[in-house]
Write a protein that holds these residues in place. Structure first.
Motif, PDB file in Angstrom:
ATOM      1  N   VAL A 146      -0.899 -28.060 -11.136  1.00  0.00           N
ATOM      2  CA  VAL A 146      -2.362 -28.269 -11.424  1.00  0.00           C
ATOM      3  C   VAL A 146      -2.503 -29.886 -11.438  1.00  0.00           C
ATOM      4  O   VAL A 146      -3.647 -30.392 -11.429  1.00  0.00           O
ATOM      5  CB  VAL A 146      -3.068 -27.803 -12.725  1.00  0.00           C
ATOM      6  N   GLU A 147      -1.443 -30.747 -11.448  1.00  0.00           N
ATOM      7  CA  GLU A 147      -1.439 -31.976 -11.442  1.00  0.00           C
ATOM      8  C   GLU A 147      -1.051 -32.652 -10.071  1.00  0.00           C
ATOM      9  O   GLU A 147      -1.549 -33.862  -9.767  1.00  0.00           O
ATOM     10  CB  GLU A 147      -0.347 -32.729 -12.349  1.00  0.00           C
ATOM     11  N   ALA A 148      -0.979 -31.972  -9.013  1.00  0.00           N
ATOM     12  CA  ALA A 148      -0.784 -32.297  -7.611  1.00  0.00           C
ATOM     13  C   ALA A 148      -2.080 -32.541  -7.135  1.00  0.00           C
ATOM     14  O   ALA A 148      -2.986 -32.014  -7.237  1.00  0.00           O
ATOM     15  CB  ALA A 148      -0.150 -31.543  -6.842  1.00  0.00           C
ATOM     16  N   GLN A 149      -2.250 -33.689  -6.267  1.00  0.00           N
ATOM     17  CA  GLN A 149      -3.556 -34.134  -5.589  1.00  0.00           C
ATOM     18  C   GLN A 149      -4.026 -32.978  -4.645  1.00  0.00           C
ATOM     19  O   GLN A 149      -5.194 -32.735  -4.688  1.00  0.00           O
ATOM     20  CB  GLN A 149      -3.327 -35.475  -4.915  1.00  0.00           C
ATOM     21  N   GLU A 150      -3.139 -32.351  -4.168  1.00  0.00           N
ATOM     22  CA  GLU A 150      -3.431 -31.466  -3.233  1.00  0.00           C
ATOM     23  C   GLU A 150      -4.107 -30.348  -3.838  1.00  0.00           C
ATOM     24  O   GLU A 150      -5.170 -29.581  -3.355  1.00  0.00           O
ATOM     25  CB  GLU A 150      -2.334 -30.852  -2.292  1.00  0.00           C
ATOM     26  N   SER A 151      -3.626 -30.065  -4.708  1.00  0.00           N
ATOM     27  CA  SER A 151      -4.231 -28.985  -5.809  1.00  0.00           C
ATOM     28  C   SER A 151      -5.783 -29.078  -6.291  1.00  0.00           C
ATOM     29  O   SER A 151      -6.615 -28.425  -6.265  1.00  0.00           O
ATOM     30  CB  SER A 151      -3.292 -28.383  -6.886  1.00  0.00           C
TER      31      SER A 151
END
Length: 77
Positions: free
Chosen positions: A58-63
């Motif tokens: 949930v912290e990834a930019q893609e997500s």
């Protein structure tokens, strides 16, 4: 004392004192004192995932971009 405080205090005792405490109190369980085979014999259920979905970071930019794109229809209308 809370359970966490009792556990912390018990861990700070030398092992001989922990064993003496376990002998003096019938319901006291020595930390690490439950044998693995005893635990394994009492397993009620196991869960196995068939074709599990990938992990969502949930912290990834893609997500974040995917979540925003997928939630736009819900937010706008």
């Amino acid at each position: 004392m809370t359970t966490a405080e009792v556990t912390k205090a018990a861990m700070e005792l030398p092992s001989v004192e922990r064993e003496a405490m376990a002998y003096a109190e019938p319901g006291f369980m020595v930390i690490g004192g439950v044998a693995q085979d005893w635990r394994l014999q009492r397993v009620l259920a196991t869960i196995r995932l068939v074709d599990p979905l990938p992990f969502l970071d949930v912290e990834a930019q893609e997500s974040g971009a995917s979540r925003r794109r997928l939630s736009e229809p819900l937010i706008s209308g």
